[in-house]
Scaffold this motif. Structure first.
Motif, PDB file in Angstrom:
ATOM      1  N   GLU A  41      24.537  35.905   2.543  1.00  0.00           N
ATOM      2  CA  GLU A  41      23.952  37.451   3.287  1.00  0.00           C
ATOM      3  C   GLU A  41      23.059  36.947   4.491  1.00  0.00           C
ATOM      4  OE1 GLU A  41      24.331  41.045   4.319  1.00  0.00           O
ATOM      5  OE2 GLU A  41      25.540  40.113   2.945  1.00  0.00           O
ATOM      6  N   GLN A  42      23.209  37.324   5.711  1.00  0.00           N
ATOM      7  CA  GLN A  42      22.360  37.286   6.563  1.00  0.00           C
ATOM      8  C   GLN A  42      21.755  38.438   6.980  1.00  0.00           C
ATOM      9  OE1 GLN A  42      21.948  34.219   8.294  1.00  0.00           O
ATOM     10  NE2 GLN A  42      23.245  33.126   7.141  1.00  0.00           N
ATOM     11  N   PRO A  43      20.304  38.346   7.723  1.00  0.00           N
ATOM     12  CA  PRO A  43      19.830  39.531   8.265  1.00  0.00           C
ATOM     13  C   PRO A  43      20.853  40.144   9.256  1.00  0.00           C
ATOM     14  CG  PRO A  43      18.257  37.561   8.372  1.00  0.00           C
ATOM     15  CD  PRO A  43      19.435  37.220   8.089  1.00  0.00           C
ATOM     16  N   PRO A  44      20.647  41.318   9.435  1.00  0.00           N
ATOM     17  CA  PRO A  44      21.631  42.064  10.738  1.00  0.00           C
ATOM     18  C   PRO A  44      21.464  41.787  12.062  1.00  0.00           C
ATOM     19  CG  PRO A  44      19.876  43.711   9.881  1.00  0.00           C
ATOM     20  CD  PRO A  44      19.586  42.473   9.006  1.00  0.00           C
ATOM     21  N   ASP A  45      20.355  41.070  12.453  1.00  0.00           N
ATOM     22  CA  ASP A  45      20.331  40.537  13.732  1.00  0.00           C
ATOM     23  C   ASP A  45      20.806  39.248  13.924  1.00  0.00           C
ATOM     24  OD1 ASP A  45      18.214  39.494  12.462  1.00  0.00           O
ATOM     25  OD2 ASP A  45      16.534  39.710  14.246  1.00  0.00           O
ATOM     26  N   THR A  46      21.326  38.366  12.988  1.00  0.00           N
ATOM     27  CA  THR A  46      21.657  37.169  13.020  1.00  0.00           C
ATOM     28  C   THR A  46      22.954  36.974  13.044  1.00  0.00           C
ATOM     29  OG1 THR A  46      19.620  36.495  12.014  1.00  0.00           O
ATOM     30  CG2 THR A  46      21.218  35.111  11.962  1.00  0.00           C
ATOM     31  N   VAL A  47      23.537  36.323  14.041  1.00  0.00           N
ATOM     32  CA  VAL A  47      25.007  35.953  14.243  1.00  0.00           C
ATOM     33  C   VAL A  47      25.284  34.366  14.012  1.00  0.00           C
ATOM     34  CG1 VAL A  47      26.892  35.918  15.420  1.00  0.00           C
ATOM     35  CG2 VAL A  47      25.320  37.747  15.790  1.00  0.00           C
ATOM     36  N   GLN A  48      26.395  33.971  13.170  1.00  0.00           N
ATOM     37  CA  GLN A  48      26.537  32.485  12.910  1.00  0.00           C
ATOM     38  C   GLN A  48      27.579  32.296  13.546  1.00  0.00           C
ATOM     39  OE1 GLN A  48      26.799  31.651   8.834  1.00  0.00           O
ATOM     40  NE2 GLN A  48      27.819  29.522   9.227  1.00  0.00           N
ATOM     41  N   PHE A  49      27.630  30.941  14.415  1.00  0.00           N
ATOM     42  CA  PHE A  49      28.823  30.348  15.152  1.00  0.00           C
ATOM     43  C   PHE A  49      29.059  28.913  14.733  1.00  0.00           C
ATOM     44  CE2 PHE A  49      27.005  33.631  18.172  1.00  0.00           C
ATOM     45  CZ  PHE A  49      28.049  34.074  18.531  1.00  0.00           C
ATOM     46  N   ARG A  50      30.000  28.544  15.016  1.00  0.00           N
ATOM     47  CA  ARG A  50      30.491  26.948  14.961  1.00  0.00           C
ATOM     48  C   ARG A  50      30.716  26.772  16.466  1.00  0.00           C
ATOM     49  NH1 ARG A  50      35.176  24.500  11.150  1.00  0.00           N
ATOM     50  NH2 ARG A  50      33.917  24.951   9.625  1.00  0.00           N
ATOM     51  N   VAL A  51      29.861  25.541  16.855  1.00  0.00           N
ATOM     52  CA  VAL A  51      29.953  25.140  18.266  1.00  0.00           C
ATOM     53  C   VAL A  51      30.231  23.860  18.352  1.00  0.00           C
ATOM     54  CG1 VAL A  51      28.194  27.052  18.664  1.00  0.00           C
ATOM     55  CG2 VAL A  51      27.348  24.643  17.949  1.00  0.00           C
ATOM     56  N   SER A  52      30.639  23.248  19.629  1.00  0.00           N
ATOM     57  CA  SER A  52      30.461  22.043  19.824  1.00  0.00           C
ATOM     58  C   SER A  52      29.462  21.013  19.534  1.00  0.00           C
ATOM     59  CB  SER A  52      31.056  21.849  21.429  1.00  0.00           C
ATOM     60  OG  SER A  52      31.255  20.495  21.613  1.00  0.00           O
ATOM     61  N   MET A  53      29.732  19.732  19.025  1.00  0.00           N
ATOM     62  CA  MET A  53      28.525  19.029  18.925  1.00  0.00           C
ATOM     63  C   MET A  53      27.588  18.552  20.107  1.00  0.00           C
ATOM     64  SD  MET A  53      28.670  18.008  15.643  1.00  0.00           S
ATOM     65  CE  MET A  53      27.860  16.642  15.142  1.00  0.00           C
ATOM     66  N   VAL A  54      28.345  18.841  21.133  1.00  0.00           N
ATOM     67  CA  VAL A  54      27.267  18.374  22.459  1.00  0.00           C
ATOM     68  C   VAL A  54      26.364  19.556  22.783  1.00  0.00           C
ATOM     69  CG1 VAL A  54      28.973  16.387  23.061  1.00  0.00           C
ATOM     70  CG2 VAL A  54      29.092  18.851  23.807  1.00  0.00           C
ATOM     71  N   MET A  55      26.759  20.717  22.322  1.00  0.00           N
ATOM     72  CA  MET A  55      25.812  21.710  22.677  1.00  0.00           C
ATOM     73  C   MET A  55      24.416  21.675  22.366  1.00  0.00           C
ATOM     74  SD  MET A  55      28.508  25.195  22.912  1.00  0.00           S
ATOM     75  CE  MET A  55      27.534  26.049  23.782  1.00  0.00           C
ATOM     76  N   THR A  56      23.517  22.164  22.939  1.00  0.00           N
ATOM     77  CA  THR A  56      22.184  22.321  22.701  1.00  0.00           C
ATOM     78  C   THR A  56      21.896  23.839  22.198  1.00  0.00           C
ATOM     79  OG1 THR A  56      21.276  22.328  24.778  1.00  0.00           O
ATOM     80  CG2 THR A  56      21.461  20.083  23.869  1.00  0.00           C
ATOM     81  N   LYS A  57      20.620  23.972  21.864  1.00  0.00           N
ATOM     82  CA  LYS A  57      20.207  25.243  21.684  1.00  0.00           C
ATOM     83  C   LYS A  57      20.168  26.161  23.058  1.00  0.00           C
ATOM     84  CE  LYS A  57      17.354  24.051  17.940  1.00  0.00           C
ATOM     85  NZ  LYS A  57      15.811  24.144  17.147  1.00  0.00           N
ATOM     86  N   TYR A  58      19.634  25.220  24.035  1.00  0.00           N
ATOM     87  CA  TYR A  58      19.575  26.060  25.152  1.00  0.00           C
ATOM     88  C   TYR A  58      20.875  26.392  25.822  1.00  0.00           C
ATOM     89  CZ  TYR A  58      14.907  24.219  24.531  1.00  0.00           C
ATOM     90  OH  TYR A  58      13.617  23.884  23.906  1.00  0.00           O
TER      91      TYR A  58
END
Length: 160
Positions: A41-58
């Motif tokens: 269970e996540q907070p209502p304002d949090t979304v989970q994604f699966r992203v590419s390994m080369v992507m940074t937070k920015y």
């Protein structure tokens, strides 16, 4: 010297479009973001994604803000290491590939609920319909196939 431009869509530098060349250029993102339903269970304002390994937070933040116009407050990432499988019939070890998971916290006042893709239908069948007849038939079959309590758990084919 030609000017160089950086866009959030690609992490490579490219030259600005010059007039006189008739070709049209479309710059598409090199990455993907896959929305994942969290196991915990996540907070209502949090979304989970699966992203590419080369992507940074920015990169993730710019991607969501520029393409989808989603206000992003914070991005947290982690790398999920793929498990090593046992050896196969040719004595080769195999491994599931690693992937990166991003937890995106939306802006103030924004909430996210995972979409219900397969909503439950109303389970009450209309009297006289095919579903109603099928349901009645299945109930009678279950009743017919129930074991006889007088036999004490011994099957029918045993011949008591």
């Amino acid at each position: 010297m030609q000017p160089i431009l950086f866009t959030p869509y690609k992490r490579i530098l490219f030259h600005v479009y010059q007039h006189g060349n008739p070709q049209l250029r479309i710059f598409r993102p090199d990455w993907f973001l896959t929305l994942v339903k969290p196991g915990v269970e996540q907070p209502p304002d949090t979304v989970q994604f699966r992203v590419s390994m080369v992507m940074t937070k920015y990169d993730i933040k710019n991607y969501l803000e520029k393409i989808y116009n989603v206000p992003v407050a914070d991005v947290r990432t982690r790398i999920q290491y793929g498990r090593s499988k046992k050896r196969n019939h040719m004595n080769q070890k195999s491994k599931v590939p690693d992937y990166k998971v991003a937890y995106v916290q939306l802006g103030k006042g924004q909430t996210f609920t995972f979409p219900d893709i397969f909503p439950k239908k109303d389970q009450t069948p209309v009297p006289g319909s095919a579903e109603d007849l099928h349901k009645k038939f299945m109930e009678s079959e279950k009743q017919r196939l129930k074991p006889d309590p007088r036999k004490g758990g011994v099957t029918d084919w045993f011949g008591l």
